[in-house]
Structure formats: structure tokens, C-alpha cells
Scaffold this motif. Structure first.
Motif, mmCIF file in Angstrom:
data_model
loop_
_atom_site.group_PDB
_atom_site.id
_atom_site.type_symbol
_atom_site.label_atom_id
_atom_site.label_comp_id
_atom_site.label_asym_id
_atom_site.label_seq_id
_atom_site.Cartn_x
_atom_site.Cartn_y
_atom_site.Cartn_z
ATOM 1 N N ALA A 145 38.163 50.173 49.272
ATOM 2 C CA ALA A 145 36.761 49.738 49.274
ATOM 3 C C ALA A 145 36.123 49.958 50.647
ATOM 4 O O ALA A 145 35.092 49.361 50.967
ATOM 5 C CB ALA A 145 36.667 48.265 48.894
ATOM 6 N N HIS B 83 37.499 49.021 36.874
ATOM 7 C CA HIS B 83 37.334 48.245 38.101
ATOM 8 C C HIS B 83 37.934 48.968 39.309
ATOM 9 O O HIS B 83 37.372 48.936 40.409
ATOM 10 C CB HIS B 83 37.970 46.867 37.934
ATOM 11 C CG HIS B 83 37.439 46.105 36.751
ATOM 12 N ND1 HIS B 83 36.130 45.665 36.684
ATOM 13 C CD2 HIS B 83 38.023 45.732 35.592
ATOM 14 C CE1 HIS B 83 35.941 45.042 35.535
ATOM 15 N NE2 HIS B 83 37.071 45.071 34.853
ATOM 16 N N ILE C 22 35.995 50.287 42.692
ATOM 17 C CA ILE C 22 36.418 50.013 44.078
ATOM 18 C C ILE C 22 36.434 51.309 44.886
ATOM 19 O O ILE C 22 35.965 51.358 46.032
ATOM 20 C CB ILE C 22 37.798 49.321 44.099
ATOM 21 C CG1 ILE C 22 37.665 47.868 43.628
ATOM 22 C CG2 ILE C 22 38.400 49.345 45.513
ATOM 23 C CD1 ILE C 22 38.989 47.136 43.493
ATOM 24 N N ARG D 243 30.688 42.175 44.806
ATOM 25 C CA ARG D 243 31.744 41.631 43.947
ATOM 26 C C ARG D 243 33.033 42.425 44.106
ATOM 27 O O ARG D 243 34.129 41.844 44.217
ATOM 28 C CB ARG D 243 31.302 41.659 42.492
ATOM 29 C CG ARG D 243 32.337 41.060 41.528
ATOM 30 C CD ARG D 243 31.954 41.334 40.077
ATOM 31 N NE ARG D 243 30.609 40.828 39.794
ATOM 32 C CZ ARG D 243 29.953 41.105 38.677
ATOM 33 N NH1 ARG D 243 30.512 41.894 37.757
ATOM 34 N NH2 ARG D 243 28.737 40.622 38.472
ATOM 35 N N TYR D 244 32.916 43.746 44.157
ATOM 36 C CA TYR D 244 34.128 44.556 44.239
ATOM 37 C C TYR D 244 34.742 44.541 45.637
ATOM 38 O O TYR D 244 35.956 44.696 45.775
ATOM 39 C CB TYR D 244 33.846 45.982 43.741
ATOM 40 C CG TYR D 244 33.829 46.013 42.231
ATOM 41 C CD1 TYR D 244 35.014 46.014 41.518
ATOM 42 C CD2 TYR D 244 32.625 45.986 41.530
ATOM 43 C CE1 TYR D 244 35.011 46.007 40.131
ATOM 44 C CE2 TYR D 244 32.615 45.975 40.141
ATOM 45 C CZ TYR D 244 33.815 45.978 39.449
ATOM 46 O OH TYR D 244 33.820 45.946 38.078
ATOM 47 N N ILE E 138 36.736 41.379 45.422
ATOM 48 C CA ILE E 138 37.953 41.620 44.642
ATOM 49 C C ILE E 138 39.001 42.339 45.494
ATOM 50 O O ILE E 138 40.192 42.005 45.463
ATOM 51 C CB ILE E 138 37.633 42.442 43.377
ATOM 52 C CG1 ILE E 138 36.838 41.586 42.384
ATOM 53 C CG2 ILE E 138 38.911 42.964 42.723
ATOM 54 C CD1 ILE E 138 36.308 42.368 41.194
#
Length: 328
Positions: free
Chosen positions: A69, A200, A204, A223-224, A227
Motif C-alpha cells: 500500500a 481487496h 491494496i 480504509r485499505y 487494512i
């Protein structure tokens, strides 16, 4: 025409070597150490190498997710120390069962992840600086929690209070062969599948590749990122749990020594199979490279205080390769 064919073949050879350099390096190291050390390839030594890299690999795979990320979690070593301290204290100080002890440690590391995410996502502090600050904060919290000392079975607390708790046999078994190796391989496989084959995981990677483009595509970037940091902290916490299982106690700054090998493994592994980006399988090979190198040097009686020089050089070469390729 012949010159053109040779040029194409040379380019293919160069690209093949570049894409599989890490695998080639591991194979060459194994061959060199096998020739130099007759018992290097014994089953017991191979298992010893795999066991020795298990905790580093698990922590490094967590770091790999944050790197995917476009983050960088420097707090993973301190997070492992915190998990180590909490789980052993649950056993020894409070006589808690295995499930509760492990859960308490994981809750603590998730709190670290959420704090990192708050600093990075909400306060907008760059990842490197935010997690550097967290590294010192968590390190201090762990030391404050334990009173600046170690925790082991039968050892009274610093105020003299006797302790009666014991570490469960099941928990101590987790760090033994083959269980710790199987745990490592399962985690690597699951993270590989998550990053490569799930929506998901691709999100990322999209956030790490181009954050603005990801936002325009409707991906909830914050949000990612959160995560990714949860993955990083939880896997660092699992590494800390396995460390506690391995040594049977909580030690001051127990996880600090895993930061540099984890960073090295994650960066070395980026070139695996031409990925050019963080990936779990590459991280496993990166950790294997460092583990084989360290094991072979120890068996060759290289002084332990010189090993960090070698590991530092390996990290420098990995970083140079990664950033030079990006520049090109």
C-alpha cells in the motif's frame, strides 16, 4: 539479422537473470556452503534454517502488505515485543488460559495498527515518521508494562508479588519443528492468495501503485491503508507470540532484532519472478537467502559480531537493486 537475434537472446537472458536473481542466489549459496561444509545439507540443518527464518518471515510478510500500500511500518519490531510481553504476562501474572492470553496480545497489536492508521490517514504524517514515532512509543509501553524487566515462570513481579502462572504446553509446542514451519508456510500462502487473487488485495496494490488514481477509481484509500497496517501489526504480533513460545519468557526489546532482517527480506523479495512489487512468496525467498547466508557463515565460524555487517550489505544491495530498477 544474426546480430538482432543475439541481442534478443541476450535481453531474454538478462531479464531471466534479473527476474529470478533471488532464487539463483539462494541456489548458489546452498552449493557454495555444501562444498565448504560437508554436513550443511543434512536434514537437521535444513530444518534448523527453516525454523530460524520462520518468525522473521511472518513479520516480513506483514511488512510486505504495508509496502504493497506504499507504506512502511517501522514499528513491527516493537509490536512483536509488545505481543511477547502481553502473552507471557497473561500466562504468568494472571494465570489465563491459552486462548485468552493469545487474544489479549492480538487485541494489543490491533490497537497499535489503529494508532498507526490514525497518525497516517487522519493526521497525515508520512508513514516512515509516524511508525518511527510509534516504534519508540510501543517500545516504551512494553517496558513500562513489564517494569523494565523480563517475565518468566516462577519469577516474582518487580514489586515482590509472587507469581503462580505457567505457560501452557500447547503454546510452547507452537515454536517447535515442524509446527512453526507449517505456521510460516500457511501464513505466506494465505497472504499470497489474498494479495494476488482477491479484490481487496488488488485494491491494496492499486493504492500502493497510484493513490490518486485509486481514489478516482472509487477505491476507499484510507480504509485499505488501515487494512494494510492491521495486517502488518497482526503478523508482527504473531511473530512475537511465536518468539514467546520459543524462549518461554518475555524479554526486554525481544522483537527489536527482527526489524532489519524483515525489511531485508521484504525488499529482496520484490524482484521475485519479475513482480517488481512486494509479494509474499518473494519475501519468503528473501528471508531464506538471509537465513542460509547467516547459517552458513556461523557454520564457517565467522564471528557473530560480524554477521550484521553481512546482513547490512545484503540489505543495501537489495535496496540499491529495487530503487535503481524503479529509476530506470
Amino acid at each position: 539479422m544474426l546480430r538482432g537475434v543475439l541481442k534478443v537472446q541476450n535481453n531474454k537472458a538478462i531479464n531471466f537473470t534479473k527476474d529470478w536473481a533471488i532464487v539463483i542466489a539462494v541456489i548458489l549459496l546452498i552449493l557454495i556452503f555444501t562444498i565448504a561444509i560437508p554436513n550443511f545439507m543434512q536434514t537437521s540443518n535444513i530444518l534448523n534454517i527453516l525454523r530460524s527464518i520462520s518468525i522473521v518471515t511472518i513479520i516480513a510478510v506483514g511488512l510486505t502488505v504495508s509496502l504493497s500500500a506504499n507504506g512502511f511500518d517501522l514499528s513491527i519490531g516493537s509490536t512483536a515485543t509488545l505481543a511477547n510481553s502481553v502473552v507471557v504476562s497473561m500466562f504468568v501474572w494472571y494465570s489465563m488460559p491459552t486462548g485468552v492470553s493469545i487474544l489479549a496480545a492480538l487485541v494489543a497489536v490491533v490497537c497499535v495498527a489503529l494508532f498507526n492508521a490514525f497518525l497516517i490517514v487522519k493526521v497525515k504524517i508520512p508513514d516512515l515518521f509516524a511508525t518511527l514515532a510509534t516504534m519508540f512509543i510501543i517500545e516504551g509501553l512494553a517496558m513500562t508494562y513489564t517494569g523494565g524487566g523480563s517475565i518468566s515462570v516462577g519469577m516474582p513481579r518487580l514489586d515482590g508479588t509472587p507469581t503462580e502462572g505457567t505457560i501452557s504446553a500447547f503454546f510452547l509446542t507452537l515454536s517447535k519443528t515442524p509446527w512453526i514451519i507449517l505456521i510460516m508456510l500457511v501464513i505466506v500462502l494465505l497472504v499470497h492468495l489474498f494479495l494476488t487473487y482477491t479484490k481487496h488485495g488488488r485494491f491494496i496494490y492499486a493504492v500502493g501503485g497510484n493513490e490518486e488514481a485509486a481514489k478516482l477509481s472509487g477505491i476507499p484509500v484510507n480504509r485499505y491503508k488501515t487494512i494494510a497496517y492491521i495486517f502488518s501489526a497482526v503478523l508482527a504480533g504473531i511473530g512475537g507470540l511465536l518468539l514467546a513460545s520459543q524462549i518461554g519468557s518475555a524479554q526486554i526489546n525481544a522483537g527489536a532484532g527482527y526489524l532489519m532482517p524483515a525489511v531485508a527480506a521484504a525488499f529482496i523479495g520484490q524482484s521475485f519472478a519479475g513482480h517488481g512489487k512486494p509479494n509474499a512468496i518473494g519475501t519468503l525467498f528473501g528471508a531464506t537467502l538471509v537465513g542460509v547466508l547467516e547459517n552458513g557463515l556461523v557454520m564457517l565460524s565467522v564471528p557473530y559480531y560480524s554477521l550484521n555487517i553481512i546482513k547490512g550489505l545484503v540489505l543495501a544491495l537489495a535496496l540499491a537493486s529495487t530503487y535503481y530498477s524503479r529509476k530506470k
